[in-house]
Design a protein around this motif. Structure first.
Motif, PDB file in Angstrom:
ATOM      1  N   LEU B 154       0.387  -1.475   0.117  1.00  0.00           N
ATOM      2  CA  LEU B 154      -0.156   0.137   0.409  1.00  0.00           C
ATOM      3  C   LEU B 154       0.772   0.900  -0.114  1.00  0.00           C
ATOM      4  N   GLU B 155       1.872   1.042   0.303  1.00  0.00           N
ATOM      5  CA  GLU B 155       3.070   2.194   0.745  1.00  0.00           C
ATOM      6  C   GLU B 155       3.347   2.686  -0.776  1.00  0.00           C
ATOM      7  N   LYS B 156       4.256   2.047  -1.297  1.00  0.00           N
ATOM      8  CA  LYS B 156       4.372   2.066  -2.823  1.00  0.00           C
ATOM      9  C   LYS B 156       2.797   2.347  -3.609  1.00  0.00           C
ATOM     10  N   GLN B 157       1.677   1.979  -3.879  1.00  0.00           N
ATOM     11  CA  GLN B 157       0.849   1.603  -3.832  1.00  0.00           C
ATOM     12  C   GLN B 157       1.047   0.857  -5.539  1.00  0.00           C
ATOM     13  N   GLU B 158       1.521  -0.897  -5.418  1.00  0.00           N
ATOM     14  CA  GLU B 158       2.024  -1.238  -6.385  1.00  0.00           C
ATOM     15  C   GLU B 158       1.154  -3.038  -5.828  1.00  0.00           C
ATOM     16  N   MET B 159       1.271  -4.155  -6.807  1.00  0.00           N
ATOM     17  CA  MET B 159       1.254  -5.727  -6.493  1.00  0.00           C
ATOM     18  C   MET B 159       2.192  -6.058  -7.048  1.00  0.00           C
ATOM     19  N   VAL B 160       2.214  -7.026  -7.137  1.00  0.00           N
ATOM     20  CA  VAL B 160       3.825  -7.723  -7.409  1.00  0.00           C
ATOM     21  C   VAL B 160       3.125  -9.595  -7.465  1.00  0.00           C
ATOM     22  N   LYS B 161       3.526  -9.409  -8.559  1.00  0.00           N
ATOM     23  CA  LYS B 161       3.325 -11.110  -9.298  1.00  0.00           C
ATOM     24  C   LYS B 161       4.179 -11.947  -8.684  1.00  0.00           C
ATOM     25  N   PRO B 162       3.585 -13.297  -8.782  1.00  0.00           N
ATOM     26  CA  PRO B 162       4.997 -14.502  -8.728  1.00  0.00           C
ATOM     27  C   PRO B 162       6.098 -14.250  -9.143  1.00  0.00           C
ATOM     28  N   ASN B 163       5.837 -13.763 -10.256  1.00  0.00           N
ATOM     29  CA  ASN B 163       6.977 -13.609 -11.998  1.00  0.00           C
ATOM     30  C   ASN B 163       7.922 -12.105 -11.349  1.00  0.00           C
ATOM     31  N   GLY B 164       7.741 -11.536 -10.389  1.00  0.00           N
ATOM     32  CA  GLY B 164       8.657 -10.512 -10.538  1.00  0.00           C
ATOM     33  C   GLY B 164       7.953  -9.050 -11.069  1.00  0.00           C
ATOM     34  N   ASP B 165       6.904  -9.323 -11.695  1.00  0.00           N
ATOM     35  CA  ASP B 165       5.789  -8.217 -12.747  1.00  0.00           C
ATOM     36  C   ASP B 165       5.077  -7.203 -11.786  1.00  0.00           C
ATOM     37  N   VAL B 166       4.821  -6.138 -11.451  1.00  0.00           N
ATOM     38  CA  VAL B 166       4.401  -5.115 -10.978  1.00  0.00           C
ATOM     39  C   VAL B 166       3.427  -4.612 -11.575  1.00  0.00           C
ATOM     40  N   ILE B 167       2.416  -4.084 -10.762  1.00  0.00           N
ATOM     41  CA  ILE B 167       0.851  -3.973 -10.980  1.00  0.00           C
ATOM     42  C   ILE B 167       1.060  -2.847 -10.422  1.00  0.00           C
TER      43      ILE B 167
END
Lengths: 471, 217
Positions: B154-167
């Motif tokens: 929430l701090e960075k406002q991002e999600m990270v997938k298992p493969n490292g991709d950032v949403i």
């Protein structure tokens, strides 16, 4: 000054402060409370040692759990102990905090959204909240009315304010003249069919155009009630002379000089010419037919002379799956004419359609007729003790009873079946309520949303029919 | 309220649109006068074969094995992946209470119903809105890969997938601030009580009828 919508005006008049990011505190003039969504709010106040900010602007009445059969025992007549505790808790909280309550046994008790306007507790230009999504109803009087969650109920009790961000403005304009037998319920169902249950998300909807100008206040209450079924927390209709006439002399309506001052202020409660709406939807009122829902969402609606849709004809796979799932739940086959679907149960009531005009309209259809022998139960449930009393004064109760309906006491009843009035699994119900969700009227029950006239006609025929053949 | 800052958790897919709050927590459970204990009845009608009652012993009720939350691969999920207009219908806050009590801290969907969306923040649940195409992609990945987890920051406002991709995701600054700090809305509002009183004084002049007491009737 730039042109404003009705929503803009109501918002501006209640703005206490606004942050740079648009987060605002808006002042709440009236809170209505019922037993289901308030206990945890009062508990929260107690735990935090907080006092209500302005206690005498809250009005409470139990409705969801109230039995519609014999009420002579008062709260003790509720057999389900869990329901009884909830209703008792509302009473205890009202007494502890000093809130006016129309308790069971009071002639004014009823569904909050019927009681508020009826008592003049809802006034044009007010902000009105209640822990109930159908609070949108009150917008029919030109009030800014939202449904809120229990944390917000507590927040309003404690601060008389809500933290909000301004919504977008949507205008739904329905011009033309409705055909005979086409009701406010059909208008709002047709609108939901058009824009979908998420169509109004993030918006305050104003209903404008000839159809709403011609409509009675009770009809407007029905329409605004279902704004939430189109995704909008707020539904609004501009104030006009009908609004003023409706409010005048109600118990909590302003009196004397206050009345004159109020009416002057209320006449400005309309959107200015040229006001900007983010979204505008136009509907030709003259083309609207009586509506019946076939599925498990209010947007799953067709004309009574239409057919159940075919998922094979839907290109979008998520939608096609949704249609198929609804058909499976409803026990319906694609392409079945709506008039072949049985109405085994009939429910005339709920905050959508339980006002005096609704019972008058249904009685018109039922007068001199009997309900079909295939109907297992037909319930008429007035929205308040006063609606019931008025209906009985007009002899409407006799028409319902002679036709084969049960004439019950006021409450939410089979709209959501929190009391003993439940739709059994697998049964189809012609219901004047607002939600046909899975299990809404009882686990496994199959709801078809219609107008009071259409419900009455379905009761007589034993299946859905075009009410215009009965007028 | 608990602070939410960063978490990594298993994702459970709820692959249907317009999931309403009657489905999330059926009406018979709304009779409780508490905020807790709704988790065992989350999605009750979809989850169990029988019709549950507030006094049912949920541990002995027959489960619908095919229902997503009954599948072993999704046990322990804290992130719910959903379709459009999630949480429509009733304003019942029992819906987020049930989700939270079950263990969900995050719900991801292309859109949410307004009241439900609001109620989530009051209960330490993050409702995250993502583009429909991204949600579609997540559904495919969750179905394809057992144990699929996401990291939500929430701090960075991002999600990270298992493969490292950032949403990346958007969240209203005020709401984000409240979630990050576990703040109590009422306390925040009461900090402005002088402004509320000033508003009332001014409004009383313009519209005195709005301040009539309901008691005298």
């Amino acid at each position: 000054m730039s042109a404003k919508t009705l929503y803009d005006k109501l918002w501006d008049a209640h703005l206490v402060r606004e942050e740079e990011d648009g987060t605002a505190l808006i002042y709440i003039d009236r809170q209505l409370l019922h037993e289901v969504t308030s206990p945890q709010a009062f508990e929260g106040l107690r735990l935090a040692g907080r006092k209500p900010w302005r206690i005498d602007t809250n009005l409470a009445t139990p409705d969801h759990n109230v039995p519609t059969t014999d009420l002579t025992g008062g709260v003790a007549s509720i057999k389900d102990p869990v329901s009884r505790i909830q209703v008792e808790t509302l009473g205890m909280n009202a007494r502890e905090f000093g809130i006016t309550e129309f308790a069971m046994g009071d002639i004014r008790q009823g569904i909050v959204h019927v009681v508020g306007p009826e008592e003049g507790a809802t006034l044009p230009g007010m902000t009105v909240v209640c822990g109930d999504s159908h609070t949108a109803t009150h917008g029919a009087l030109g009030a800014l009315a939202h449904g809120i969650g229990t944390s917000e109920v507590e927040h309003v009790l404690a601060t008389q304010c809500l933290i909000q961000k301004k919504m977008k403005n949507m205008l739904i304009r329905v011009e033309g003249q409705l055909q005979k037998g086409v009701t406010p319920k059909d208008v709002v169902l047709a609108i939901i069919g058009e824009i979908g249950t998420a169509g109004g998300n993030g918006h305050a909807i104003e209903f404008g155009g000839q159809v709403f100008r011609d409509m009675s206040i009770e009809g407007r209450l029905t329409v605004c009630n279902m704004a939430i079924e189109a995704g909008a927390r707020v539904g609004l209709v501009a104030v006009d002379e009908k609004t003023v006439e409706y409010v005048q002399d109600r118990p909590y309506a302003p009196k004397g000089d206050d009345w004159d001052m109020a009416v002057t202020a209320w006449m400005d409660l309309k959107s200015d010419d040229g006001a900007f709406f983010d979204t505008v939807v136009e509907v030709d009122g003259s083309t609207i037919e009586p509506q019946v829902t076939w599925g498990t969402s209010p947007e799953m609606v067709v004309d009574v002379n239409g057919c159940v849709p075919d998922p094979a004809k839907e290109a979008d796979s998520v939608k096609a799956e949704g249609i198929q799932r609804a058909l499976d739940y409803m026990g319906l086959k694609a392409n079945t004419p709506m008039t072949e679907i049985p109405a085994e149960y009939v429910f005339i009531g709920s905050c959508t359609n339980s006002r005096i005009e609704d019972f008058r309209a249904a009685a018109q259809v039922l007068k001199g007729r009997k309900i079909s022998s295939s109907v297992e139960l037909a319930l008429a449930v007035p929205g308040s003790g006063l609606v019931k009393q008025q209906a009985e004064k007009e002899g409407l109760d006799k028409i319902f009873i002679e036709a084969g309906f049960e004439w019950r006491n006021p409450g939410c009843s089979m709209c959501l079946a929190m009391n003993a009035d439940k739709l059994p699994a697998g049964k189809h119900c012609a219901s004047t309520s607002n939600r046909n969700f899975e299990g809404r009227q009882g686990a496994g029950g199959r709801t078809h949303l219609v107008s009071p006239e259409m419900a009455a006609a379905a009761a007589v025929a034993g299946h859905f029919v075009d009410v215009r053949d009965y007028l | 309220m608990d602070k939410i800052i960063k978490m990594t958790a298993l994702v459970a897919p709820m692959d249907r649109a317009n999931v309403d709050t009657d489905a999330i927590i059926p009406k018979q459970f709304l009779k409780s006068i508490k905020r807790t204990g709704f988790g065992p009845n989350l999605f009750d009608e979809w989850r169990y074969e029988d019709v549950g009652q507030p006094d049912s012993d949920n541990s002995s009720r027959p489960l619908r094995k095919e229902f997503v939350l009954n599948q072993s691969r999704y046990q322990g999920a804290k992130i719910l992946l959903a379709r459009e207009n999630f949480g429509c219908g009733s304003s019942r806050e029992h819906a987020p209470w049930a989700l939270k009590d079950y263990g969900f801290d995050v719900v991801i969907a292309p859109s949410f119903a307004d009241i439900f969306f609001n109620n989530c923040f009051k209960n330490g649940i993050m409702p995250l809105v993502l583009d429909e195409s991204i949600v579609d992609q997540l559904f495919q990945e969750v179905f394809a890969q057992e144990g699929y987890s996401l990291t939500v920051d929430l701090e960075k406002q991002e999600m990270v997938k298992p493969n490292g991709d950032v949403i990346p995701f958007e969240m209203d600054a005020f709401r984000r601030h409240c979630l990050l700090n576990g703040l109590d809305d009422i306390g925040l509002t009461l900090a402005h009580q002088n402004e509320i009183k000033a508003y009332e004084a001014k409004r009383k002049q313009e519209a005195p009828w709005l301040f009539a007491s309901l008691e005298h009737n």
